[in-house]
Design a protein around this motif. Structure first.
Motif, PDB file in Angstrom:
ATOM      1  N   ILE A  19       0.835  -1.204   0.000  1.00 57.83           N
ATOM      2  CA  ILE A  19       0.000   0.000   0.000  1.00 57.83           C
ATOM      3  C   ILE A  19       0.870   1.254   0.000  1.00 57.83           C
ATOM      4  CG2 ILE A  19      -1.701   1.305   1.346  1.00 57.83           C
ATOM      5  CD1 ILE A  19      -2.907  -1.380   2.232  1.00 57.83           C
ATOM      6  N   ALA A 119       2.763   0.885   9.452  1.00 50.31           N
ATOM      7  CA  ALA A 119       2.104  -0.156   8.657  1.00 50.31           C
ATOM      8  C   ALA A 119       1.873  -1.368   9.567  1.00 50.31           C
ATOM      9  CB  ALA A 119       2.982  -0.528   7.466  1.00 50.31           C
ATOM     10  N   ILE A 121       1.709  -4.723  11.640  1.00 47.59           N
ATOM     11  CA  ILE A 121       2.601  -5.826  12.007  1.00 47.59           C
ATOM     12  C   ILE A 121       1.763  -7.087  12.204  1.00 47.59           C
ATOM     13  CG2 ILE A 121       4.412  -4.413  13.052  1.00 47.59           C
ATOM     14  CD1 ILE A 121       3.095  -4.887  15.797  1.00 47.59           C
ATOM     15  N   HIS A 122       2.417  -8.242  12.096  1.00 48.32           N
ATOM     16  CA  HIS A 122       1.729  -9.489  12.433  1.00 48.32           C
ATOM     17  C   HIS A 122       2.144  -9.855  13.848  1.00 48.32           C
ATOM     18  CE1 HIS A 122       0.348 -13.656  12.452  1.00 48.32           C
ATOM     19  NE2 HIS A 122      -0.482 -13.256  11.499  1.00 48.32           N
ATOM     20  N   LYS A 123       1.221  -9.642  14.777  1.00 40.88           N
ATOM     21  CA  LYS A 123       1.586  -9.786  16.192  1.00 40.88           C
ATOM     22  C   LYS A 123       2.037 -11.201  16.515  1.00 40.88           C
ATOM     23  CE  LYS A 123      -1.433  -6.043  17.641  1.00 40.88           C
ATOM     24  NZ  LYS A 123      -1.644  -5.568  16.261  1.00 40.88           N
ATOM     25  N   HIS A 136       1.729  -2.371  18.785  1.00 39.42           N
ATOM     26  CA  HIS A 136       2.408  -1.075  18.662  1.00 39.42           C
ATOM     27  C   HIS A 136       2.100  -0.166  19.851  1.00 39.42           C
ATOM     28  CE1 HIS A 136       2.295  -1.687  14.118  1.00 39.42           C
ATOM     29  NE2 HIS A 136       3.480  -1.114  14.228  1.00 39.42           N
ATOM     30  N   LYS A 278     -15.150  -0.938  13.175  1.00 37.39           N
ATOM     31  CA  LYS A 278     -14.752  -1.661  11.958  1.00 37.39           C
ATOM     32  C   LYS A 278     -15.979  -2.100  11.162  1.00 37.39           C
ATOM     33  CE  LYS A 278     -10.120  -3.009  13.398  1.00 37.39           C
ATOM     34  NZ  LYS A 278      -9.031  -3.997  13.342  1.00 37.39           N
ATOM     35  N   ARG A 296       0.967   9.450  16.422  1.00 35.50           N
ATOM     36  CA  ARG A 296       1.073   8.144  15.744  1.00 35.50           C
ATOM     37  C   ARG A 296      -0.294   7.732  15.238  1.00 35.50           C
ATOM     38  NH1 ARG A 296      -0.931   2.532  17.052  1.00 35.50           N
ATOM     39  NH2 ARG A 296      -0.115   1.389  15.275  1.00 35.50           N
ATOM     40  N   SER A 298      -2.296   4.881  12.253  1.00 34.91           N
ATOM     41  CA  SER A 298      -2.129   3.609  11.569  1.00 34.91           C
ATOM     42  C   SER A 298      -3.436   3.286  10.855  1.00 34.91           C
ATOM     43  CB  SER A 298      -1.836   2.547  12.639  1.00 34.91           C
ATOM     44  OG  SER A 298      -1.850   1.255  12.087  1.00 34.91           O
ATOM     45  N   PRO A 299      -3.374   2.511   9.761  1.00 30.48           N
ATOM     46  CA  PRO A 299      -4.651   2.040   9.207  1.00 30.48           C
ATOM     47  C   PRO A 299      -5.342   1.134  10.219  1.00 30.48           C
ATOM     48  CG  PRO A 299      -2.798   0.911   8.179  1.00 30.48           C
ATOM     49  CD  PRO A 299      -2.211   1.990   9.038  1.00 30.48           C
ATOM     50  N   ASP A 300      -6.653   0.932  10.022  1.00 34.85           N
ATOM     51  CA  ASP A 300      -7.374   0.085  10.992  1.00 34.85           C
ATOM     52  C   ASP A 300      -7.256  -1.395  10.664  1.00 34.85           C
ATOM     53  OD1 ASP A 300      -9.015  -0.122   8.758  1.00 34.85           O
ATOM     54  OD2 ASP A 300     -10.887   0.293   9.846  1.00 34.85           O
ATOM     55  N   GLY A 302      -5.243  -5.051   9.327  1.00 38.19           N
ATOM     56  CA  GLY A 302      -4.013  -5.756   9.649  1.00 38.19           C
ATOM     57  C   GLY A 302      -3.221  -6.112   8.411  1.00 38.19           C
ATOM     58  N   THR A 303      -2.513  -7.238   8.505  1.00 36.28           N
ATOM     59  CA  THR A 303      -1.546  -7.606   7.466  1.00 36.28           C
ATOM     60  C   THR A 303      -2.204  -8.221   6.227  1.00 36.28           C
ATOM     61  OG1 THR A 303      -1.262  -9.645   8.730  1.00 36.28           O
ATOM     62  CG2 THR A 303       0.372  -7.920   9.053  1.00 36.28           C
ATOM     63  N   LEU A 307      -4.161 -10.907   0.674  1.00 34.91           N
ATOM     64  CA  LEU A 307      -4.090  -9.907  -0.396  1.00 34.91           C
ATOM     65  C   LEU A 307      -2.664  -9.450  -0.695  1.00 34.91           C
ATOM     66  CD1 LEU A 307      -7.108  -7.627   0.626  1.00 34.91           C
ATOM     67  CD2 LEU A 307      -7.060  -9.424  -1.118  1.00 34.91           C
ATOM     68  N   ALA A 313      -5.203  -4.808  -2.308  1.00 34.53           N
ATOM     69  CA  ALA A 313      -5.541  -4.235  -0.993  1.00 34.53           C
ATOM     70  C   ALA A 313      -5.973  -2.786  -1.160  1.00 34.53           C
ATOM     71  CB  ALA A 313      -4.325  -4.315  -0.069  1.00 34.53           C
ATOM     72  N   SER A 314      -7.026  -2.420  -0.476  1.00 35.71           N
ATOM     73  CA  SER A 314      -7.483  -1.023  -0.548  1.00 35.71           C
ATOM     74  C   SER A 314      -6.504  -0.127   0.218  1.00 35.71           C
ATOM     75  CB  SER A 314      -8.870  -0.899   0.082  1.00 35.71           C
ATOM     76  OG  SER A 314      -9.137   0.469   0.355  1.00 35.71           O
TER      77      SER A 314
HETATM   78  N1  NAD Z   1      -1.951  -1.705  13.119  1.00 37.90           N
HETATM   79  C1  NAD Z   1      -1.581  -2.978  13.154  1.00 37.90           C
HETATM   80  O1  NAD Z   1      -0.409  -3.297  13.274  1.00 37.90           O
HETATM   81  C2  NAD Z   1      -2.633  -4.058  13.032  1.00 37.90           C
HETATM   82  C3  NAD Z   1      -3.999  -3.759  12.973  1.00 37.90           C
HETATM   83  C4  NAD Z   1      -4.926  -4.802  12.900  1.00 37.90           C
HETATM   84  C5  NAD Z   1      -4.489  -6.120  12.862  1.00 37.90           C
HETATM   85  N2  NAD Z   1      -3.135  -6.357  12.909  1.00 37.90           N
HETATM   86  C6  NAD Z   1      -2.603  -7.723  12.806  1.00 37.90           C
HETATM   87  O2  NAD Z   1      -2.833  -8.219  11.500  1.00 37.90           O
HETATM   88  C7  NAD Z   1      -2.873  -9.646  11.547  1.00 37.90           C
HETATM   89  C8  NAD Z   1      -4.045 -10.153  10.737  1.00 37.90           C
HETATM   90  O3  NAD Z   1      -5.234  -9.715  11.359  1.00 37.90           O
HETATM   91  P1  NAD Z   1      -6.706  -9.993  10.854  1.00 37.90           P
HETATM   92  O4  NAD Z   1      -6.690 -11.114   9.881  1.00 37.90           O
HETATM   93  O5  NAD Z   1      -7.563 -10.063  12.044  1.00 37.90           O
HETATM   94  O6  NAD Z   1      -7.162  -8.656  10.137  1.00 37.90           O
HETATM   95  P2  NAD Z   1      -6.854  -8.064   8.700  1.00 37.90           P
HETATM   96  O7  NAD Z   1      -7.290  -6.638   8.768  1.00 37.90           O
HETATM   97  O8  NAD Z   1      -5.457  -8.310   8.295  1.00 37.90           O
HETATM   98  O9  NAD Z   1      -7.790  -8.863   7.685  1.00 37.90           O
HETATM   99  C9  NAD Z   1      -9.182  -9.020   7.930  1.00 37.90           C
HETATM  100  C10 NAD Z   1      -9.934  -9.110   6.594  1.00 37.90           C
HETATM  101  O10 NAD Z   1      -9.955  -7.818   5.997  1.00 37.90           O
HETATM  102  C11 NAD Z   1      -9.367  -7.845   4.710  1.00 37.90           C
HETATM  103  N3  NAD Z   1      -8.540  -6.652   4.544  1.00 37.90           N
HETATM  104  C12 NAD Z   1      -7.616  -6.201   5.435  1.00 37.90           C
HETATM  105  N4  NAD Z   1      -7.020  -5.106   4.955  1.00 37.90           N
HETATM  106  C13 NAD Z   1      -7.573  -4.865   3.745  1.00 37.90           C
HETATM  107  C14 NAD Z   1      -7.359  -3.868   2.753  1.00 37.90           C
HETATM  108  N5  NAD Z   1      -6.443  -2.906   2.902  1.00 37.90           N
HETATM  109  N6  NAD Z   1      -8.112  -3.911   1.625  1.00 37.90           N
HETATM  110  C15 NAD Z   1      -9.029  -4.889   1.447  1.00 37.90           C
HETATM  111  N7  NAD Z   1      -9.279  -5.865   2.360  1.00 37.90           N
HETATM  112  C16 NAD Z   1      -8.552  -5.841   3.485  1.00 37.90           C
HETATM  113  C17 NAD Z   1      -8.493  -9.090   4.668  1.00 37.90           C
HETATM  114  O11 NAD Z   1      -8.325  -9.562   3.355  1.00 37.90           O
HETATM  115  C18 NAD Z   1      -9.268 -10.042   5.568  1.00 37.90           C
HETATM  116  O12 NAD Z   1     -10.286 -10.656   4.825  1.00 37.90           O
HETATM  117  C19 NAD Z   1      -2.921 -10.018  13.036  1.00 37.90           C
HETATM  118  O13 NAD Z   1      -1.645 -10.436  13.441  1.00 37.90           O
HETATM  119  C20 NAD Z   1      -3.266  -8.704  13.724  1.00 37.90           C
HETATM  120  O14 NAD Z   1      -2.752  -8.586  15.014  1.00 37.90           O
HETATM  121  C21 NAD Z   1      -2.215  -5.371  12.982  1.00 37.90           C
END
Ligand code: NAD
Ligand code: 4TP
Length: 332
Positions: A19, A119, A121-123, A136, A278, A296, A298-300, A302-303, A307, A313-314
């Motif tokens: 992104i 951006a 992280i994968h916790k 974070h 969400k 600070r 961040s997008p809402d 995750g990783t 995608l 990814a949007s």
């Molecule tokens: N700020 C951060 O660091 C942050 C925030 C949220 C989750 N996480 C971490 O991300 C990892 C995965 O979490 P998760 O699977 O619960 O959530 P996720 O947000 O990664 O994904 C959830 C769903 O939303 C979709 N999605 C996510 N981002 C998208 C985008 N930009 N455009 C289109 N579709 C999108 C994914 O394809 C999936 O179907 C976990 O380790 C979690 O802790 C990190």
């Protein structure tokens, strides 16, 4: 020359780097403020190639970012091995992921950058590699304390005027009742009220406070936390002159018309706050940490491993996070 924002690379197997590269490619159309990406230049070149993005990458560090941003993506190089394996979680890159956050925070604290956007992280991957912080939010509080007593970091997710704050953050649900104290709620709301005033320009913030139990405990019949903890915290905050109402039943507090009466709603645990926001605004809500000496955001999301590397990814939430950090630090 505008001082840049700092962006930490996040999990390389996830969509964060995709992104940032895609947004950078549209920097003129989107009128993006300059930023420096703390990450690994060879990895970013490989990911850009994979995505078919024509992006020049300049390893110039944060101090050189403003001068090159118009024609090359400025990178501050991190140490450690980073591989271009979209969707494949690996402990190998954990050092670089953590190092990127540390370097970006240091650059923001020292004033080389004016604010930080992280951006995702994968916790789970970081925990396996020995990372001791839940996320974070908590890590940033420790980095900003620089060895002293950490500030209380407060997580807020925001979409326009709809804002949600969890009092307890990344903790197991079974631990929530034991962690909720009058002091924690009072301190959290003080931070929210202070930052809404000073970082968001809301002169007299009004806060809605959720209860913990169904129907906010129904007068003690369905749990006593409202009577013994949340209610006394609200009374203390009202005594201090902070505009707070509650404890209110959480199931109806997030009905958007009700929610919009408040500048922020404070909830008792992570999912109580994050599911509503969400649900109504996953596309472009922003996660912002309150209570820190730096800005600070961040997008809402995750990783999104499903995608990563696809270009699907949007970028909307990441773009909103950049815009919010830019607006909050515009005077600098
Ligand atoms: N700020 C951060 O660091 C942050 C925030 C949220 C989750 N996480 C971490 O991300 C990892 C995965 O979490 P998760 O699977 O619960 O959530 P996720 O947000 O990664 O994904 C959830 C769903 O939303 C979709 N999605 C996510 N981002 C998208 C985008 N930009 N455009 C289109 N579709 C999108 C994914 O394809 C999936 O179907 C976990 O380790 C979690 O802790 C990190
Ligand atoms: N709780 C956040 C969410 O679900 O969106 C996410 O885990 C990010 O938390 P940090 O910003 O503390 O990593």
């Amino acid at each position: 020359m505008d001082m840049p924002l700092a962006i930490s690379m996040g999990e390389p197997a996830g969509v964060g780097p995709d992104i940032v590269l895609a947004l950078y490619a549209r920097r003129d159309e989107l009128k993006l403020p300059p930023f420096c990406l703390f990450g690994d230049a060879p990895f970013l070149r490989a990911r850009a190639l994979r995505l078919g993005l024509n992006v020049d990458i300049a390893d110039v560090g944060a101090a050189g970012a403003g001068a090159v941003f118009a024609h090359a993506l400025p990178v501050a190089q991190v140490e450690g091995l980073v591989q271009d394996h979209p969707g494949q979680v690996s402990q190998v890159s954990a050092g670089a992921v953590i190092g990127a956050i540390e370097m970006a925070v240091a650059a923001t604290l020292t004033g080389t950058c004016r604010g930080l956007v992280t951006a995702p992280i994968h916790k789970g991957a970081l925990y396996h590699a020995g990372f001791k912080h839940p996320g974070h939010t908590e890590f940033l509080a420790e980095l900003c304390a620089n060895g002293g007593k950490p500030h209380l970091p407060v997580m807020m997710l925001a979409h326009g005027g709809l804002r949600a704050v969890p009092v307890t953050i990344h903790v197991p649900i079974k631990d929530v009742p034991g962690l909720l104290t009058k002091e924690l709620i009072v301190e959290t709301v003080r931070v929210v009220a202070h930052d809404l005033k000073h970082r968001f320009g809301i002169a007299n913030p009004q806060i809605g406070m959720a209860g913990l139990n169904p129907h906010a405990g129904e007068g003690g019949g369905i749990g006593r936390e409202e009577l013994e903890i949340v209610g006394p915290a609200v009374a203390q905050l009202q005594f201090e002159g902070i505009g707070v109402e509650g404890p209110l039943p959480a199931d109806t507090l997030f009905y958007p018309t009700h929610w919009a009466r408040y500048d922020a709603v404070v909830a008792m645990y992570h999912d109580q706050a994050l599911i509503p926001i969400k649900t109504v605004a996953f596309e472009d809500a922003v996660n912002v940490t309150l209570g820190l000496p730096i800005v600070r955001t961040s997008p809402d999301h995750g990783t999104a491993f499903d995608l990563a590397g696809t270009g699907r990814a949007s970028p909307a939430s990441f773009l909103a996070a950049i815009r919010m950090a830019d607006a909050m630090t515009a005077a600098r």
